[in-house]
Design a protein around this motif. Sequence first.
Motif, short mmCIF file in Angstrom:
data_model
loop_
_atom_site.label_atom_id
_atom_site.label_comp_id
_atom_site.label_asym_id
_atom_site.label_seq_id
_atom_site.Cartn_x
_atom_site.Cartn_y
_atom_site.Cartn_z
N CYS A 58 26.71 -17.45 -14.61
CA CYS A 58 25.94 -17.01 -15.77
C CYS A 58 25.33 -18.21 -16.46
CB CYS A 58 26.86 -16.26 -16.74
SG CYS A 58 25.94 -15.25 -17.88
N ASP A 59 24.00 -18.13 -16.71
CA ASP A 59 23.32 -19.27 -17.30
C ASP A 59 23.40 -19.28 -18.81
OD1 ASP A 59 22.63 -20.12 -14.85
OD2 ASP A 59 20.65 -19.15 -14.84
N SER A 60 23.48 -18.07 -19.39
CA SER A 60 23.43 -18.08 -20.86
C SER A 60 24.64 -17.38 -21.47
CB SER A 60 22.14 -17.41 -21.35
OG SER A 60 22.33 -16.03 -21.45
N ALA A 62 24.56 -15.70 -24.16
CA ALA A 62 24.14 -14.39 -24.65
C ALA A 62 24.33 -13.32 -23.57
CB ALA A 62 22.68 -14.45 -25.08
N THR A 63 24.05 -13.67 -22.31
CA THR A 63 24.22 -12.70 -21.20
C THR A 63 25.71 -12.54 -20.90
OG1 THR A 63 22.18 -13.59 -20.30
CG2 THR A 63 23.45 -12.16 -18.86
N LYS A 76 31.64 -15.67 -28.04
CA LYS A 76 30.33 -16.32 -28.15
C LYS A 76 30.52 -17.74 -28.69
CE LYS A 76 25.90 -15.40 -30.32
NZ LYS A 76 25.25 -14.43 -31.19
N HIS A 80 30.67 -21.81 -26.46
CA HIS A 80 29.89 -23.01 -26.79
C HIS A 80 30.71 -24.27 -26.51
CE1 HIS A 80 26.04 -21.68 -28.22
NE2 HIS A 80 26.63 -20.64 -28.78
#
Length: 414
Positions: A58-60, A62-63, A76, A80
């Motif tokens: 997964c790149d992000s 948010a996804t 979330k 980070h």
Amino acid sequence: MSKKKLIVIGGGAAGFFCAINAAMLNPSLQIIIIEKTSKLLSKVKVSGGGRCNVTHSCDSIATMIKNYPRGENFLKKAFHQFFVSDTIKWFAQRGVQLKTEADGRIFPVTNSSQTVIDCLVREVNKYSIRILMNKEVKKLSMMNDEWSIDFANDENILADYVCVACGGYSKSIQFEWLKKLGHSIEEPVPSLFTFNIPGDPIKALMGISIENVIVKIVGTKFSQQGPLLITHWGLSGPAVLKLSAFAARELHKEDYKFSISVNWLPQYDEQTLREKFLRLRNELASQKIINRNPFFLPQRLWEYFLQRSAINENIRWADLPAKQQSILIKILCVQEFQVKGKTTFKEEFVTAGGIKLNEIDSNTMQSKIIPHLFFAGEIMDADGITGGFNFQHAWTSGWIAGNTIGIISNGSTE
Ligand SMILES: Cc1cc2nc3c(=O)[nH]c(=O)nc-3n(C[C@H](O)[C@H](O)[C@H](O)COP(=O)(O)OP(=O)(O)OC[C@H]3O[C@@H](n4cnc5c(N)ncnc54)[C@H](O)[C@@H]3O)c2cc1C
């Protein structure tokens, strides 16, 4: 000055990650992992069919967080600090190469969960982290700034820091020792299960999978799109498992008795499918309906739909009676099933519920109620769908807890 001591409760993925990462930052910290059974990392061993689905590509962030029915906002922030790319790097730096499969799941290139276990055990030995097996923690109490950890056999041990990484519990009563600390619990309920539909003739088609359907829980907002598998008991596959995870709490309340509707052709709704049928009747006019299945559905499923719509298999497309056509369209777009009961998806079972997230600081994994108490992994009220998301949560929270403890025990910051 005497050495600071960390006790990690639970010898699973999250506990090992917390212990190792704390030791890396503060090698002088005395660390002990306590495990109630005679096995370490037992879920890592059996996970992913013995291959260990370590994480998910997964790149992000948010996804990524969309794959967690509970804990989305909490994770979330946590991601980070330690994300999928960090997991891949962490293992690569210790000689475990990972590979990504077509569906995004990430496994060791060896296709063996033992590779992951060997790596974690090597690290534990490297930092001289002690492990006590067959010791079940029954009580935690804080006295004069020191933790007392009591075992079921009346022994006890003292520590400066405690990380609770004891996995998910399926019954509320198992959380009692944590509730006594002042923490509150989101009631545990099963997640990731398949739907039983007793007595329905579709079960005769067991083994058939359909690439893309929409499954909805009637009367709710819950709906998922994806592959569906017909089983001996009812319906399974990614669309159903995702639905069971997102609606875990609501379905528990309904005692697993509810209605679902399946749209077997998600590219159509009833109106657009009616228009499609008008065209088909012209284009395929002289062809027998049984031989000409225009939607690329498995042939046995197509025959089942014709039977359910009372359509004579030998009829030609041009002769399809309007009434039967309407029934067929309805079945293809909104076929309803009565679900009665569930079957646990043993491949990757998780429990929803656990320590309430608003009582834990997502930046440190430290309790907001009692200082020097940390949480990692499935014991918290955060869980993911299948595909490596639950282990990523264990690595991330274990890393953050270990990192925080490593730093504060060094006296750098608090
Ligand atoms: C069969 C199966 C396959 C799975 N496959 C995958 C997969 O491929 N990918 C994925 O992402 N997720 C998978 N999961 C989910 C994943 O395994 C868990 O989410 C993950 O292991 C949670 O890690 P944890 O360290 O928090 O808890 P656990 O792995 O459950 O470890 C907790 C440990 O604490 C111990 N413990 C509990 N209470 C006490 C106590 N009071 N005192 C001392 N010790 C205690 C337990 O015995 C256990 O060893 C799978 C789950 C199952 C059951």
